[in-house]
Design a protein around this motif. Structure first.
Motif, PDB file in Angstrom:
ATOM      1  N   ALA A 217      18.143  37.911  42.438  1.00  0.00           N
ATOM      2  CA  ALA A 217      17.792  38.670  43.638  1.00  0.00           C
ATOM      3  C   ALA A 217      18.227  40.130  43.543  1.00  0.00           C
ATOM      4  O   ALA A 217      17.619  41.015  44.169  1.00  0.00           O
TER       5      ALA A 217
ATOM      6  N   SER B 140      11.866  38.729  41.558  1.00  0.00           N
ATOM      7  CA  SER B 140      12.625  38.999  42.781  1.00  0.00           C
ATOM      8  C   SER B 140      11.878  40.014  43.637  1.00  0.00           C
ATOM      9  O   SER B 140      11.129  40.858  43.122  1.00  0.00           O
TER      10      SER B 140
ATOM     11  N   GLN C 195      12.298  40.490  51.103  1.00  0.00           N
ATOM     12  CA  GLN C 195      11.571  39.578  51.969  1.00  0.00           C
ATOM     13  C   GLN C 195      11.639  39.976  53.434  1.00  0.00           C
ATOM     14  O   GLN C 195      10.674  39.776  54.178  1.00  0.00           O
TER      15      GLN C 195
ATOM     16  N   LEU D 192      16.941  41.665  53.089  1.00  0.00           N
ATOM     17  CA  LEU D 192      17.144  40.389  52.426  1.00  0.00           C
ATOM     18  C   LEU D 192      16.258  40.311  51.182  1.00  0.00           C
ATOM     19  O   LEU D 192      15.033  40.499  51.272  1.00  0.00           O
ATOM     20  N   TYR D 193      16.872  40.043  50.029  1.00  0.00           N
ATOM     21  CA  TYR D 193      16.154  39.887  48.764  1.00  0.00           C
ATOM     22  C   TYR D 193      16.298  38.444  48.289  1.00  0.00           C
ATOM     23  O   TYR D 193      17.327  37.799  48.514  1.00  0.00           O
ATOM     24  N   TRP D 194      15.269  37.937  47.612  1.00  0.00           N
ATOM     25  CA  TRP D 194      15.358  36.627  46.989  1.00  0.00           C
ATOM     26  C   TRP D 194      14.864  36.728  45.548  1.00  0.00           C
ATOM     27  O   TRP D 194      14.117  37.624  45.186  1.00  0.00           O
TER      28      TRP D 194
ATOM     29  N   LEU E 151      19.952  34.867  46.375  1.00  0.00           N
ATOM     30  CA  LEU E 151      19.728  35.555  47.650  1.00  0.00           C
ATOM     31  C   LEU E 151      20.712  36.711  47.752  1.00  0.00           C
ATOM     32  O   LEU E 151      21.881  36.577  47.369  1.00  0.00           O
ATOM     33  N   SER E 152      20.261  37.836  48.268  1.00  0.00           N
ATOM     34  CA  SER E 152      21.132  38.987  48.501  1.00  0.00           C
ATOM     35  C   SER E 152      20.734  39.647  49.815  1.00  0.00           C
ATOM     36  O   SER E 152      19.540  39.827  50.093  1.00  0.00           O
TER      37      SER E 152
END
Length: 476
Positions: free
Chosen positions: A43, A254, A257, A265-267, A315-316
């Motif tokens: 992420a 990645s 989102q 929010l990153y995935w 997830l970040s």
């Protein structure tokens, strides 16, 4: 007998491209650089690419790492060779070539018994010998190891806008090699030994060599003619050497989102293909001629290769000044097996059970939690990472890393970027490392880590662990 020091293991391991989980990968490089490596939280790749900081090169990277780690036992192989003289060798297996060990001369304990004529004293002498033997076995089991790591990694950023996300290709070669003792415990029965020793005065000079069963697989050969004594151990303890070579290719994707006033929010997802070669060799301690020589055998051994697949998730949640992240590795937990060690010479249920355990390893699931703080211009970073659970590597050594790093990333070509850190293995060896690194001319990375603990080798103190990493990064 040759004198073999623990660092002999290092030379042998390196010559076999041997690797191990010696020092955490998450303390090398700065935060942005680590986000673009093959082992990173997937992420975080999109986060670093989106920021596009001046000090970050988002093209490709080549990293090489060399690491050493010692146990606390000096002259490991000499200890094994010393034990082999007291252990009874295996009976030849039909159809199996043998290479027997010359039987050592009888140990003449006559003078010792003259000084201690009572049976109780004789028993004390015997108990001391057994305690010394058992202690040496236990010491080898806990401290007798040496490891080496020589790693190569090459990640490539393929796209920064593929269906709104980032694609990173990672390739790496790792491997593991270790020698360890599987040791059958000696449970000495003093009463049985005393009963056998009480038979000694009844022997006549013409009775020939007598065999006394002292319990726990201990036998004493007693010669009434010259009162010579030899202690023999009938025991399935063995030296087990295993090696695994792991090549992997992963392709991570990645993207951002969701975004609000507090951050984004990153995935990320990272499927990985594994090609794993494994080999193993077990030799009863009583059959050892030269414990170093089995590394030559394992080096020239046939590797059994297996293929596998696994996947990581990440997830970040990050703002301009902080990050909170989680990375789940090896979600599928694929299994792999070593070739079976020839068991025809082993009878101990405990030893056979341990061989069973050492024939299988699993790429276990592990969750890593991460937090980071950044300065407004992102040049300063402070990050904390901790593995939430301990897992085993292919050698069944446990690791669970706690890492802290602080770094400054410069935009200038002439001013180096710098970083320092601390890491500790919360399981297994429980060693702690201090870390320091520099980036020269924006594309050359050098990182060094050393343990706080030392070990004495041949009368001199050395660090128990040392790691050096050198790499280059570039844009294209």
């Amino acid at each position: 007998m040759r004198k073999i020091l623990p660092y002999s293991i290092i030379v042998l391991c390196i010559s076999n491209f041997a690797f191990a989980n010696i020092q955490s990968k998450h303390t090398k490089l700065n935060f942005s650089q680590r986000a673009l490596t093959s082992d990173a939280n997937p992420a975080n790749t999109a986060l670093v690419v989106k920021r596009d900081d001046n000090h970050v090169m988002t093209g490709a990277m080549f990293n090489g790492t060399a690491s050493l780690e010692y146990g606390n036992l000096d002259e490991l192989f000499e200890a094994y060779n010393k034990l082999s003289g007291d252990f009874e060798k295996s009976e030849p297996t039909p159809g199996t070539p043998t290479n027997p060990i010359e039987t050592p001369d009888l140990i003449d304990w006559d003078k010792l018994f003259e000084q201690s004529p009572n049976l109780e004293d004789r028993l004390d002498i015997l108990k001391n010998e057994v305690v010394s033997l058992a202690s040496l076995l236990a010491l080898i089991a806990t401290e007798g190891y040496g490891k080496a790591e020589l790693g190569i990694e090459a990640p490539f950023l393929l796209s920064s806008d593929f269906y709104g996300g980032t694609v990173l290709l990672g390739t790496s070669y790792t491997g593991y090699s270790k020698a360890e003792g599987i040791l059958e415990q000696i449970q000495f029965d003093a009463e049985q030994a005393k009963s056998e020793l009480m038979r000694i005065p009844d022997f006549d000079e013409n009775d020939g060599v007598q065999e006394l069963d002292l319990s726990a697989g201990l036998k004493m050969l007693y010669n009434p003619q010259n009162k010579g004594v030899k202690l023999i151990v009938t025991n399935d303890s063995l030296l087990l050497v295993k090696s695994a070579r792991i090549s992997k290719v992963n392709l991570s994707y990645s993207r951002a989102q969701y975004e609000n006033d507090y951050g984004t929010l990153y995935w990320g997802i990272k499927p990985t293909y594994y090609n794993i070669g494994m080999t193993s060799l077990g030799v009863r301690i009583g059959d050892l001629e030269d414990s170093e020589a089995i590394f030559d055998d394992i080096r020239n051994g046939d590797y059994s290769y297996q293929h596998g697949f696994d996947v990581d998730f990440g997830l970040s949640f990050a703002s301009n000044n902080y990050l909170i992240a989680g990375h789940l590795k090896n979600a599928i937990e694929s299994d792999y097996r070593f070739p079976q060690v020839d068991r025809r010479r082993f009878k101990s249920p405990y030893v056979l059970e341990q061989l069973d355990k050492n024939e299988k390893f699993t790429l276990e699931r592990q969750l890593t939690l991460q937090g980071a703080l950044f300065s407004e211009d992102h040049k300063w970073s402070f990050s904390l990472e901790v593995d939430a659970n301990a897992i085993n590597d292919p050698m069944l050594d446990k690791f669970q890393w706690l890492n802290f790093t602080a770094g400054y990333a410069a935009d200038s070509w002439w001013l180096p970027s710098a970083r320092v850190g601390f890491s500790r293995n919360l399981a297994g060896s429980e060693l702690a490392y201090l870390n320091a690194g520099l980036t020269f001319m924006k594309f050359i990375n050098l990182d060094v880590a050393s343990t706080l603990d030392t070990v004495e080798i041949d009368g001199q103190d050395y660090m128990r662990g040392l790691s050096v990493s050198l790499g280059i990064q570039f844009d294209y």
